[in-house]
Design an enzyme around this catalytic site. Sequence first.
Site, PDB file in Angstrom:
ATOM      1  CD  GLU A  65      -8.507   6.950   7.226  1.00  0.00           C
ATOM      2  OE1 GLU A  65      -8.548   7.159   8.304  1.00  0.00           O
ATOM      3  OE2 GLU A  65      -7.699   6.321   6.533  1.00  0.00           O
ATOM      4  CE  LYS A 118      -3.928   2.056   2.165  1.00  0.00           C
ATOM      5  NZ  LYS A 118      -4.136   2.596   3.561  1.00  0.00           N
TER       6      LYS A 118
END
Length: 196
Positions: free
Chosen positions: A86, A17
């Site tokens: 997010e 990631k």
Amino acid sequence: MTNAVRMMNESGAEAVKLQGGRKMFDIIGAVADAGVPVMSHVGLLPHYVHRFGGFKMQGRMAEDVLKIVDNARAIEEAGAVGLEIEAMPYEVGKAVDEAVGTFIFSIGAGSAGTCQLLNGYDLIGAFDTFKPKFAKRYGNIAEIATEAFAEYAEEVRAGLFPDEDHSYRMKPEEAAKFAEALIERTVMPTAADGGR
């Protein structure tokens, strides 16, 4: 790229990631081209939280939303297999979801995305110093843990723990042999045996 390949080989991870969008385009692309599945992240980026002035919702202004959507598109164009959205209003998460065809984890972006993500520590209430608005606590482990540690410390200070139920014991005959051997070893050596 070298680190990403090494992480895959040595850790057993199934993807790496890399947080960021358009600015990370070349890096995401190079890692993806090397055959490493890459995930990325838009909206609130925890690795860069201090740039945002803390854990704050992203995408308040239309201009910010356009940047978030552009970053998501760049991530997909670079070859990422998925991304995380997010801490943004549902409308922003939905716009990202509609702009890209890749897999999306949603955490604090309403019901947008392919699936929902909630940090396990937030879910079980493992700490009580900070709780993101989007986190729902399904338990209060922090309170239970604090009480347990306090009780443990109190019992240790009072000499109540460890007690006989929580201590190992030797068989009586072995304890007797040990005590006898200990006495023999502590007898003071004499000059006759060289003082040893």
